[in-house]
Design a protein around this motif. Structure first.
Motif, PDB file in Angstrom:
ATOM      1  N   VAL A 111       0.843  -1.189   0.000  1.00 45.76           N
ATOM      2  CA  VAL A 111       0.000   0.000   0.000  1.00 45.76           C
ATOM      3  C   VAL A 111       0.877   1.238   0.000  1.00 45.76           C
ATOM      4  O   VAL A 111       1.926   1.255   0.648  1.00 45.76           O
ATOM      5  CB  VAL A 111      -0.905   0.021   1.262  1.00 45.76           C
ATOM      6  CG1 VAL A 111      -1.709   1.287   1.348  1.00 45.76           C
ATOM      7  CG2 VAL A 111      -1.806  -1.193   1.288  1.00 45.76           C
ATOM      8  N   LYS A 112       0.457   2.292  -0.747  1.00 48.54           N
ATOM      9  CA  LYS A 112       1.161   3.573  -0.709  1.00 48.54           C
ATOM     10  C   LYS A 112       0.293   4.573   0.018  1.00 48.54           C
ATOM     11  O   LYS A 112      -0.875   4.769  -0.325  1.00 48.54           O
ATOM     12  CB  LYS A 112       1.396   4.098  -2.123  1.00 48.54           C
ATOM     13  CG  LYS A 112       2.622   3.601  -2.774  1.00 48.54           C
ATOM     14  CD  LYS A 112       2.840   4.344  -4.084  1.00 48.54           C
ATOM     15  CE  LYS A 112       3.933   3.662  -4.855  1.00 48.54           C
ATOM     16  NZ  LYS A 112       4.054   4.172  -6.208  1.00 48.54           N
ATOM     17  N   PHE A 113       0.871   5.209   1.010  1.00 47.88           N
ATOM     18  CA  PHE A 113       0.222   6.318   1.694  1.00 47.88           C
ATOM     19  C   PHE A 113       0.949   7.587   1.271  1.00 47.88           C
ATOM     20  O   PHE A 113       2.117   7.775   1.617  1.00 47.88           O
ATOM     21  CB  PHE A 113       0.335   6.169   3.214  1.00 47.88           C
ATOM     22  CG  PHE A 113      -0.460   5.036   3.779  1.00 47.88           C
ATOM     23  CD1 PHE A 113      -1.814   5.179   4.038  1.00 47.88           C
ATOM     24  CD2 PHE A 113       0.146   3.825   4.069  1.00 47.88           C
ATOM     25  CE1 PHE A 113      -2.546   4.129   4.577  1.00 47.88           C
ATOM     26  CE2 PHE A 113      -0.576   2.775   4.612  1.00 47.88           C
ATOM     27  CZ  PHE A 113      -1.928   2.928   4.859  1.00 47.88           C
ATOM     28  N   ARG A 114       0.275   8.446   0.516  1.00 45.87           N
ATOM     29  CA  ARG A 114       0.823   9.761   0.172  1.00 45.87           C
ATOM     30  C   ARG A 114       0.008  10.773   0.963  1.00 45.87           C
ATOM     31  O   ARG A 114      -1.142  11.046   0.627  1.00 45.87           O
ATOM     32  CB  ARG A 114       0.680  10.031  -1.316  1.00 45.87           C
ATOM     33  CG  ARG A 114       1.503   9.109  -2.179  1.00 45.87           C
ATOM     34  CD  ARG A 114       1.281   9.424  -3.641  1.00 45.87           C
ATOM     35  NE  ARG A 114       2.003   8.506  -4.468  1.00 45.87           N
ATOM     36  CZ  ARG A 114       1.600   8.140  -5.679  1.00 45.87           C
ATOM     37  NH1 ARG A 114       0.489   8.612  -6.187  1.00 45.87           N
ATOM     38  NH2 ARG A 114       2.318   7.292  -6.374  1.00 45.87           N
ATOM     39  N   ILE A 115       0.615  11.298   2.002  1.00 40.28           N
ATOM     40  CA  ILE A 115      -0.115  12.178   2.902  1.00 40.28           C
ATOM     41  C   ILE A 115       0.533  13.552   2.856  1.00 40.28           C
ATOM     42  O   ILE A 115       1.701  13.707   3.200  1.00 40.28           O
ATOM     43  CB  ILE A 115      -0.103  11.632   4.344  1.00 40.28           C
ATOM     44  CG1 ILE A 115      -0.596  10.183   4.354  1.00 40.28           C
ATOM     45  CG2 ILE A 115      -0.960  12.504   5.246  1.00 40.28           C
ATOM     46  CD1 ILE A 115      -0.413   9.492   5.674  1.00 40.28           C
ATOM     47  N   ALA A 116      -0.229  14.548   2.418  1.00 40.15           N
ATOM     48  CA  ALA A 116       0.290  15.907   2.309  1.00 40.15           C
ATOM     49  C   ALA A 116       0.004  16.697   3.579  1.00 40.15           C
ATOM     50  O   ALA A 116      -0.898  16.360   4.339  1.00 40.15           O
ATOM     51  CB  ALA A 116      -0.346  16.600   1.106  1.00 40.15           C
ATOM     52  N   SER A 117       0.744  17.721   3.782  1.00 37.80           N
ATOM     53  CA  SER A 117       0.687  18.674   4.899  1.00 37.80           C
ATOM     54  C   SER A 117      -0.251  18.309   6.042  1.00 37.80           C
ATOM     55  O   SER A 117       0.162  17.701   7.006  1.00 37.80           O
ATOM     56  CB  SER A 117       0.387  20.071   4.373  1.00 37.80           C
ATOM     57  OG  SER A 117      -0.866  20.091   3.730  1.00 37.80           O
ATOM     58  N   THR A 118      -1.505  18.658   5.979  1.00 38.49           N
ATOM     59  CA  THR A 118      -2.423  18.432   7.100  1.00 38.49           C
ATOM     60  C   THR A 118      -3.270  17.177   6.915  1.00 38.49           C
ATOM     61  O   THR A 118      -4.301  17.029   7.558  1.00 38.49           O
ATOM     62  CB  THR A 118      -3.347  19.641   7.289  1.00 38.49           C
ATOM     63  OG1 THR A 118      -4.078  19.845   6.074  1.00 38.49           O
ATOM     64  CG2 THR A 118      -2.559  20.888   7.640  1.00 38.49           C
ATOM     65  N   GLY A 119      -2.862  16.280   6.037  1.00 33.94           N
ATOM     66  CA  GLY A 119      -3.628  15.063   5.782  1.00 33.94           C
ATOM     67  C   GLY A 119      -3.745  14.167   7.002  1.00 33.94           C
ATOM     68  O   GLY A 119      -2.867  14.137   7.855  1.00 33.94           O
ATOM     69  N   GLU A 120      -4.867  13.441   7.062  1.00 34.55           N
ATOM     70  CA  GLU A 120      -5.113  12.539   8.181  1.00 34.55           C
ATOM     71  C   GLU A 120      -5.832  11.302   7.667  1.00 34.55           C
ATOM     72  O   GLU A 120      -6.791  11.400   6.901  1.00 34.55           O
ATOM     73  CB  GLU A 120      -5.975  13.224   9.234  1.00 34.55           C
ATOM     74  CG  GLU A 120      -6.334  12.333  10.397  1.00 34.55           C
ATOM     75  CD  GLU A 120      -7.229  13.019  11.419  1.00 34.55           C
ATOM     76  OE1 GLU A 120      -7.284  12.513  12.544  1.00 34.55           O
ATOM     77  OE2 GLU A 120      -7.867  14.034  11.083  1.00 34.55           O
ATOM     78  N   ILE A 121      -5.376  10.133   8.102  1.00 31.02           N
ATOM     79  CA  ILE A 121      -6.019   8.867   7.757  1.00 31.02           C
ATOM     80  C   ILE A 121      -6.363   8.143   9.054  1.00 31.02           C
ATOM     81  O   ILE A 121      -5.501   7.960   9.912  1.00 31.02           O
ATOM     82  CB  ILE A 121      -5.102   7.974   6.899  1.00 31.02           C
ATOM     83  CG1 ILE A 121      -4.756   8.674   5.582  1.00 31.02           C
ATOM     84  CG2 ILE A 121      -5.753   6.618   6.642  1.00 31.02           C
ATOM     85  CD1 ILE A 121      -3.753   7.917   4.728  1.00 31.02           C
ATOM     86  N   VAL A 122      -7.633   7.727   9.178  1.00 29.26           N
ATOM     87  CA  VAL A 122      -8.082   6.960  10.337  1.00 29.26           C
ATOM     88  C   VAL A 122      -8.639   5.638   9.818  1.00 29.26           C
ATOM     89  O   VAL A 122      -9.599   5.627   9.040  1.00 29.26           O
ATOM     90  CB  VAL A 122      -9.168   7.712  11.140  1.00 29.26           C
ATOM     91  CG1 VAL A 122      -9.639   6.871  12.315  1.00 29.26           C
ATOM     92  CG2 VAL A 122      -8.649   9.064  11.612  1.00 29.26           C
ATOM     93  N   LEU A 123      -8.032   4.529  10.231  1.00 28.87           N
ATOM     94  CA  LEU A 123      -8.447   3.200   9.786  1.00 28.87           C
ATOM     95  C   LEU A 123      -9.114   2.468  10.942  1.00 28.87           C
ATOM     96  O   LEU A 123      -8.547   2.376  12.028  1.00 28.87           O
ATOM     97  CB  LEU A 123      -7.244   2.400   9.294  1.00 28.87           C
ATOM     98  CG  LEU A 123      -6.429   3.036   8.160  1.00 28.87           C
ATOM     99  CD1 LEU A 123      -5.207   2.195   7.849  1.00 28.87           C
ATOM    100  CD2 LEU A 123      -7.289   3.233   6.923  1.00 28.87           C
ATOM    101  N   GLY A 124     -10.302   1.903  10.704  1.00 32.35           N
ATOM    102  CA  GLY A 124     -11.040   1.182  11.729  1.00 32.35           C
ATOM    103  C   GLY A 124     -10.483  -0.194  12.022  1.00 32.35           C
ATOM    104  O   GLY A 124      -9.581  -0.689  11.332  1.00 32.35           O
ATOM    105  N   GLU A 125     -11.046  -0.827  13.039  1.00 29.14           N
ATOM    106  CA  GLU A 125     -10.629  -2.176  13.440  1.00 29.14           C
ATOM    107  C   GLU A 125     -10.878  -3.171  12.306  1.00 29.14           C
ATOM    108  O   GLU A 125     -11.849  -3.060  11.557  1.00 29.14           O
ATOM    109  CB  GLU A 125     -11.404  -2.627  14.677  1.00 29.14           C
ATOM    110  CG  GLU A 125     -11.090  -1.834  15.926  1.00 29.14           C
ATOM    111  CD  GLU A 125      -9.656  -2.003  16.394  1.00 29.14           C
ATOM    112  OE1 GLU A 125      -9.094  -3.104  16.249  1.00 29.14           O
ATOM    113  OE2 GLU A 125      -9.097  -1.014  16.899  1.00 29.14           O
TER     114      GLU A 125
END
Length: 171
Positions: free
Chosen positions: A25-39
């Motif tokens: 998997v590629k996570f490209r997260i810019a400046s204020t980006g946020e990723i929340v992954l559930g259980e």
């Protein structure tokens, strides 16, 4: 619910559950980006997350191969969602009416919401502002925009046009 939170340079944040299955998997997260992954979130190979806004994925969600999720504002994916191969999700597009389109300028953004227990078929494209209700089925290859009421089946019906090429003039 206890989760691991990774805060990276430039205020990038990824919230990971205790149980997680990730392929390549590629996570490209810019400046204020946020990723929340559930259980119990899981995804297969070649999944790309381009996030400069907020991406929230619920519990027991699954994403198949070659899916791309592009977030400038917010994309919310509910619990128990299954996403097939090659799905594209965008919460934005370019505003071509402003004249010259620079690659990183002039975006139109609207949140995308996908309810609980939704099944999204392979090759589906979900566009900005889409709101898919709970317990929907989205057929393979469908382009989704606007509001889809809960308990709906959505698909694009395309008729095949078949013509013989024998005996036709060259064009």
């Amino acid at each position: 619910m206890r989760r691991l939170i990774l805060v990276m340079r430039h205020r990038k944040k990824v919230v990971l559950p205790k149980k997680l299955i990730l392929g390549r998997v590629k996570f490209r997260i810019a400046s204020t980006g946020e990723i929340v992954l559930g259980e119990n979130f899981s995804c297969r190979e070649n999944v790309i997350f381009n996030v400069s806004g907020q991406l929230v994925i619920g519990n027991n969600a699954f994403i198949s191969d070659d899916t791309k999720i592009n977030v400038r504002k917010k994309v919310s994916i509910g619990n128990g969602v299954m996403i097939g191969q090659g799905v594209l999700i965008y919460d934005h597009d370019h505003d071509y009416r402003k004249g010259h389109i620079a690659m990183h300028d002039n975006f139109l953004e609207r949140e995308v919401q996908i309810g609980n227990d939704v099944w999204i078929g392979s090759g589906t494209i979900i566009l900005k502002g889409a709101n898919i209700g709970d317990r929907c089925v989205i057929g393979a290859g469908t382009i989704v925009k606007g509001i889809i009421p809960e308990d709906s089946i959505v698909y694009d019906k395309r008729d095949n046009q078949i013509q013989s090429i024998i005996g036709k003039e060259k064009f």
